[in-house]
Design an enzyme around this catalytic site. Structure first.
Site, PDB file in Angstrom:
ATOM      1  N   GLU A 126       0.872  -1.039  -0.242  1.00 23.76           N
ATOM      2  CA  GLU A 126       0.063  -0.141   0.160  1.00 23.76           C
ATOM      3  C   GLU A 126       0.923   1.318  -0.074  1.00 23.76           C
ATOM      4  O   GLU A 126       2.188   1.180   0.352  1.00 23.76           O
ATOM      5  CB  GLU A 126      -0.882  -0.106   1.249  1.00 23.76           C
ATOM      6  N   HIS A 241      -8.854   9.767   2.458  1.00 21.89           N
ATOM      7  CA  HIS A 241      -8.592   8.568   1.633  1.00 21.89           C
ATOM      8  C   HIS A 241      -9.007   8.812   0.219  1.00 21.89           C
ATOM      9  O   HIS A 241      -9.873   9.607  -0.074  1.00 21.89           O
ATOM     10  CB  HIS A 241      -9.508   7.190   1.924  1.00 21.89           C
ATOM     11  N   ARG A 287      -1.122   9.373   1.066  1.00 25.56           N
ATOM     12  CA  ARG A 287      -2.457   9.596   0.797  1.00 25.56           C
ATOM     13  C   ARG A 287      -2.869  11.040   0.653  1.00 25.56           C
ATOM     14  O   ARG A 287      -3.568  11.562  -0.130  1.00 25.56           O
ATOM     15  CB  ARG A 287      -3.185   9.119   2.015  1.00 25.56           C
ATOM     16  N   HIS A 348     -11.309   9.735   6.316  1.00 28.14           N
ATOM     17  CA  HIS A 348     -11.034   8.403   6.363  1.00 28.14           C
ATOM     18  C   HIS A 348     -10.624   8.143   8.016  1.00 28.14           C
ATOM     19  O   HIS A 348     -11.038   7.174   8.346  1.00 28.14           O
ATOM     20  CB  HIS A 348      -9.998   7.821   5.469  1.00 28.14           C
ATOM     21  N   ARG A 383      -1.083   8.966   9.010  1.00 33.76           N
ATOM     22  CA  ARG A 383      -1.048   7.536   9.382  1.00 33.76           C
ATOM     23  C   ARG A 383      -0.635   6.714   8.258  1.00 33.76           C
ATOM     24  O   ARG A 383      -1.033   7.040   6.887  1.00 33.76           O
ATOM     25  CB  ARG A 383      -2.293   6.987   9.773  1.00 33.76           C
TER      26      ARG A 383
HETATM   27  C1  SIN Z   1      -7.713   0.694   2.490  1.00 33.49           C
HETATM   28  O1  SIN Z   1      -7.723  -0.528   2.458  1.00 33.49           O
HETATM   29  O2  SIN Z   1      -7.257   1.443   1.498  1.00 33.49           O
HETATM   30  C2  SIN Z   1      -7.493   1.385   3.834  1.00 33.49           C
HETATM   31  C3  SIN Z   1      -6.329   0.726   4.443  1.00 33.49           C
HETATM   32  C4  SIN Z   1      -6.204   1.827   5.864  1.00 33.49           C
HETATM   33  O3  SIN Z   1      -6.685   2.924   5.537  1.00 33.49           O
HETATM   34  O4  SIN Z   1      -5.406   1.599   6.431  1.00 33.49           O
END
Ligand code: SIN
Length: 551
Positions: A126, A241, A287, A348, A383
């Site tokens: 991610e 997000h 993000r 988010h 975060r």
């Molecule tokens: C996501 O699945 O994009 C969210 C994961 C997160 O916010 O930690």
């Protein structure tokens, strides 16, 4: 949802209960704390909805942990600090990454089934992670798997009891100590006494009109703690997000960052890829960078959304890797294997919250907090993706352990319970004569205020902020401040009061930080500004709102 007719008579005598440990909230942090405490006394978990209705349940992407062959705890630590943009509490981050692997192995031993590639755990990528370290379950239903395991475990612990559909109105505070909470269970008003009270109520995404958070996330834990005199910290740091479904008839459904981790591309409405123009990590930039880039593209080409494109990925892979997202989008006539998905950013996660030490203790004796409601400083100003489920496990367990050492004694609770006999003890409920009180609620425009508040917060205290937008928001919120002096007895109105409190703190903090750090972006102060390396804390004293800047 708890609901009552417009006018109701409440008994003037409050019901009373005493337990050893009270946990408010049934997400990952609350349940993990309950498991920790179970051998040592009676534990009551109260939750305002169904026990499964928490942010944890909806978490898709996964849970970050340095367990893969190519990873190291030190690299997870560095990635977390870098994303936190200079404001992480290093000690808290160290605890998260060091204790994380043990908590995950324990969870697997309790039955958690994370996805595997052959016999080995499968890790995905991610944003802002330099290693593939995100565990996932059933493709994109990681949170649901964690809730399944923790709730299952709790159901076998005879000392743990759960009250669903129970709203926490306020904390019971006597001489600066927390002795439990006033709760509304069905039509019963109960003063619930406990030696230790752990807040695990999650976040506050619902204060924004666009959010990935479920309806329960109205900042209740932060608001009750604030009213009780707890320190609230880092409220200007709200993470947006980049990709939530943007479809007029569909819910604001999260489209996991793991999709970009697996190769999804962002395109503007002219179908042009744009992230490479904004950051070397392109779609996997932090993000806040991706969210602002999306806003910028939306403004440039005058659209309300951009597209997430997965059509170049194998259909069978997408269906098995993202089954929940695939089927949800299909319900709204979007086949993600063939079509571009309209997306836009949404609130988010809130990095701020009830200030705690690394164990989860607040400044109020007997009161603890863990998970999103808390601010241990582990996330700093931003975060790292998928660190929050891990935070819930690690700091939930810690909060459980420290709650065992609560200084509040049974004798103190008994004395408190003798003093609280009438519902007028509940702050805001004026004493009335006679056998009961008549409380009129559902002031007709409360729903309108809720809608407006969320809109103002999204438009003026959202991804891009400035002095003018924040001052406007502050003024609008002040216009509704009469709500803060009321004590309501319906869930919607209690939530509104809490949302107003949290929205106010977020706006004040955003005004005070004249600079851009992490997820907090001020268009009038795009640089960090002088003295940026500090935390803004808030506290209520009587009617006064006090703040302090902590370096
Ligand atoms: C996501 O699945 O994009 C969210 C994961 C997160 O916010 O930690």
């Amino acid at each position: 949802m708890l609901d009552f007719p417009n006018s109701i008579r409440y008994p003037s005598i409050m019901e009373k209960e005493i337990v050893d440990f009270l946990i408010i909230g049934s997400g990952v942090a609350g349940l993990r704390a309950a498991i920790e405490l179970a051998p040592y006394g009676s534990v009551l978990v109260v939750t305002k909805d169904r026990p499964t209705e928490s942010t944890t349940e909806y978490a898709q992407g996964g849970i970050a942990v340095a367990l893969s062959d190519e990873d190291e705890i030190g690299i997870h630590y560095e990635d977390t600090l870098r994303t936190g943009d200079g404001l992480c509490r290093e000690e808290a981050v160290r605890i998260l990454v060091e204790e994380g692997p043990e908590r995950i192995i324990e969870l697997i031993s309790w039955g958690a089934e994370f996805d595997r590639e052959g016999t080995k755990l499968d890790f995905t990528l991610e944003a802002a992670h330099t290693r593939r370290r995100i565990l996932h379950a059933h493709g994109d239903a990681t949170g649901r798997e964690i809730v399944r395991v923790l709730l299952g475990k709790v159901s076998f612990l005879p000392s743990v009891k759960t009250y669903p559909f129970t709203f926490t109105i306020d904390l019971i505070v006597r001489d600066g100590e927390c002795h439990g909470a006033y709760i509304l269970r069905g039509k019963e008003l109960i003063s619930l006494f406990a030696k230790a009270t752990i807040l695990a109520t999650g976040g506050a995404g619902q204060i924004f009109s666009r959010t990935t958070n479920p309806l329960v996330c109205t900042g209740d834990g932060m608001a009750v703690a604030f009213r009780a005199g707890a320190i609230i910290e880092d409220m200007e740091f709200v993470q947006f997000h980049p990709t939530s479904l943007y479809c007029p008839l569909a819910p604001q459904f999260l489209l996991s960052e793991a999709m970009r981790g697996e190769g999804a591309i962002l395109r503007n409405i002219n179908k042009e890829r744009f992230m490479e123009d904004y950051h070397p990590m392109a779609e996997l930039a932090p993000r806040d960078v991706v969210s602002r880039a999306i806003i910028s593209e939306m403004v440039k080409v005058r659209s309300d959304y951009v597209y997430l494109d997965l059509t170049h990925l194998r259909k069978e892979f997408l269906k098995s890797r993202f089954p929940r997202i695939y089927s949800t989008c299909l319900q709204y006539n979007i086949d993600i294997t063939k079509e571009l998905i309209p997306v836009s950013p949404a609130a988010h996660y809130i990095m701020g919250g009830v200030g705690t030490d690394i164990e989860g203790a607040t400044n109020i004796k007997g009161l603890y907090a863990a998970g999103e409601v808390a601010c241990t400083g582990v996330h700093g100003a931003n975060r790292l993706a998928s660190n929050s489920l891990l935070e819930g496990l690690v700091f939930g367990a810690r909060a459980g352990r420290v709650a065992l050492r609560s200084p509040i004694s049974n004798e103190q609770l008994i004395a408190s319970s003798k003093e609280i006999t009438h519902n007028s003890s509940l702050p805001g409920l004026a004493p009335r004569s006679g056998a009961g009180i008549t409380h009129h609620f559902s002031i007709p425009d409360h729903e309108e205020i809720r809608r407006e508040l969320r809109k103002v917060m999204w438009e003026r205290v959202g991804i891009i902020r400035c002095e003018k937008s924040l001052r406007y928001a502050k003024e609008r919120l002040a216009g509704w401040s009469f709500i803060l002096d009321e004590t309501f007895l319906t869930r919607r109105e209690l939530e509104l009061k809490n949302m107003l409190t949290v929205a106010g703190l977020t706006t004040e903090a955003a005004l005070l930080r004249k600079g851009s750090v992490g997820a907090h972006y001020r268009s009038d102060y795009p640089e960090r500004g002088e003295g940026w390396k500090r935390h803004i804390t808030w506290r209520k004293e009587g009617k006064e709102l006090l703040y302090e800047v902590v370096v």
